[in-house]
Enzyme design. Structure first.
Site, mmCIF file in Angstrom:
data_model
loop_
_atom_site.group_PDB
_atom_site.id
_atom_site.type_symbol
_atom_site.label_atom_id
_atom_site.label_comp_id
_atom_site.label_asym_id
_atom_site.label_seq_id
_atom_site.Cartn_x
_atom_site.Cartn_y
_atom_site.Cartn_z
ATOM 1 N N LYS A 124 4.485 7.054 -2.541
ATOM 2 C CA LYS A 124 2.977 6.006 -3.124
ATOM 3 C C LYS A 124 1.865 6.212 -2.315
ATOM 4 O O LYS A 124 2.268 6.295 -1.041
ATOM 5 C CB LYS A 124 3.645 4.201 -2.954
ATOM 6 C CG LYS A 124 2.813 3.088 -3.386
ATOM 7 C CD LYS A 124 3.987 3.050 -4.455
ATOM 8 C CE LYS A 124 3.054 1.434 -5.811
ATOM 9 N NZ LYS A 124 3.882 1.140 -6.730
ATOM 10 N N ASP A 164 -0.857 2.480 -10.670
ATOM 11 C CA ASP A 164 -0.885 0.788 -10.045
ATOM 12 C C ASP A 164 -1.351 0.197 -10.444
ATOM 13 O O ASP A 164 -2.014 1.070 -11.055
ATOM 14 C CB ASP A 164 0.185 1.191 -8.873
ATOM 15 C CG ASP A 164 0.915 0.475 -8.058
ATOM 16 O OD1 ASP A 164 2.205 -0.181 -8.495
ATOM 17 O OD2 ASP A 164 0.773 -0.375 -7.289
#
Ligand code: 2IT
Length: 444
Positions: A124, A164
């Site tokens: 991430k 995201d």
């Protein structure tokens, strides 16, 4: 190893990283049984090795705003675990972004990606950059500056970022443009690209669509039909949009969406052009949902979350910990039958406890929202093969993957009384795959 003891060590080492600790605690507390059934896991210190990321890159992102002022943001990429495939996971641009939030997301991503059946590791990244109120050219300059720092750490078989919160098709386009220029290659180094340069059909819809395929399976397993059910959705971004689209197509009625300013209650149902309007609303970059009420004559409830309405199904589609214990109690009192997180870690641990103790169907994000990253995996496959599949082909694969994830959750989550603990099922299924791969590859 007593996993409780490991948890205490992780807490002592990272006392200020509450989201990360929350995600690790959830996984460790649900895998204890299988962990102890496999002494070889303990011998190879699998749990100890899994809870720490392989590495974290932190970098400064300097760019100039439209007034000519120099701005400084922080950028991150957390490469958590690549035992089953290249690091894979989104980039989040939001002022709340910090190492704890990205570590929780990266940790979750390991198990989620393992569940997809595709060979992808967990990662991430992101920045504390706030896209709210920024012009298109400001976003472009920021993305270019961000990629100038990130590009040397990523690659189509090394680490493949995606979107995201705050990172959609526009941002991926700008990031890709700079990567291509610096690396002098056209590869699938990012997913969520536009169709013209290697993107996949259905990727924008995939997180929401996959979430609804999973929710439908949960209901059917309990002998219920999604058709005719009332659904409360939070958020109004890409994930909420895809969820609303598929939910209405399945014959359910969506009555809420929400933003940081409050929620919309539309008793006539959010469908058709109202769903299209969500994209328009998002594109203004003001991050408020209230204009929907004026446009369509619906109710806007300022400063509140949608969990106070009567709904059969609740689908958190916004951000972590957006549904707390009190919200859970309200939903249960209003007769909710199924709660499926399409956001990452949408429910607090106390809310989850309420659902499980009351035998309400609860689906965790790492299973329910895995359709997004799964379709990213399908985009990687198409890029590697230099071909593109039709929407029908991608959608069929997505449905198959969501079915397989559901089956895995049932296999490992079914309790003696028949209740399916999807949280446990998802954690155990994801963990076993990663742990076995770690054992097979030795101490590396
Ligand atoms: O949380 C997620 O799974 C995503 N933001 C999508 C990640 C991806 O690589 O498509």
């Amino acid at each position: 190893m007593n996993l409780n003891k490991l948890m205490l060590q992780v807490e002592a080492k990272h006392p200020n990283e509450k989201e990360y600790l929350q995600a690790v605690r959830e996984v460790l507390s649900t895998i204890e049984d299988v962990y102890n059934e496999h002494p070889e896991f303990e011998k190879a210190k699998i749990a100890e090795r899994l809870v720490e990321p392989d590495r974290i890159f932190t970098f400064k992102v300097v760019w100039t705003d439209d007034r000519g002022e120099v701005q400084t943001n922080l950028g991150y990429r957390i490469q958590f675990n690549n035992i089953i495939g290249p690091y894979k996971g989104g980039l989040r641009f939001h002022p709340s972004v910090n190492p704890s939030i990205l570590k929780f997301l990266g940790f979750e991503q390991i198990f989620k990606n393992a569940l997809t059946t595709l060979p992808m590791g967990g990662a991430k990244g992101g920045s504390d950059f706030d896209p709210k109120g920024k012009s298109d050219s400001e976003v472009m300059r920021f993305c270019q500056a961000f990629m100038m720092e990130l590009w040397r750490y990523i690659g189509p078989d090394t680490d493949v970022p995606a979107g995201d919160i705050g990172v959609g098709g526009r941002e991926i386009g700008y990031l890709y443009g700079m990567y291509r220029k610096l690396a002098r290659e056209n590869t699938g180094v990012l997913t969520g690209k536009n169709l013209e340069f290697g993107g996949s059909l259905i990727r924008p819809e995939a997180t929401g669509f996959g979430g609804l395929y999973f929710t439908k399976q949960m209901l059917e397993t309990a002998g219920m039909d999604i058709k005719g059910k009332t659904i409360a959705i939070s958020g109004f971004g890409n994930v909420a949009w895809g969820a609303a689209l598929k939910a209405t197509e399945m014959g359910a009625k969506v009555v809420t969406i929400s933003g940081p300013d409050g929620y919309i209650y539309d008793e006539n149902g959010i469908e058709g052009e109202k769903i299209d309007y969500m994209l328009e609303l998002r594109a203004t970059c003001n991050d408020i949902v209230s204009p929907y009420a004026e446009k369509f004559g619906a109710k806007f409830i300022a400063g509140k979350k949608p969990w106070e309405v009567k709904a059969d199904i609740a689908l958190p589609c916004a951000t972590q910990n957006e549904l707390n214990e009190n919200d859970a109690k309200l939903l249960i009192a209003n007769g909710v039958k199924c709660v499926a997180e399409i956001s990452n870690m949408g429910c607090t641990p106390e809310a989850i406890e309420q659902f499980i103790n009351n035998k309400i169907m609860y689906g965790p994000g790492k299973a329910v929202n895995a359709g997004g990253v799964a379709t990213s995996g399908l985009e990687m496959t198409q890029n590697a093969m230099h071909i593109s599949w039709t929407a029908e082909e991608v959608d069929a694969k997505l449905q198959q993957i969501m079915n397989d994830i559901h089956t895995a959750c049932v296999k490992y989550g079914k309790q003696p009384d028949g209740y399916i603990n999807y949280m446990k099922g998802a954690n155990v299924a994801g963990f076993l795959k990663v742990a076995k791969a770690m054992l097979a590859q030795g101490i590396v």
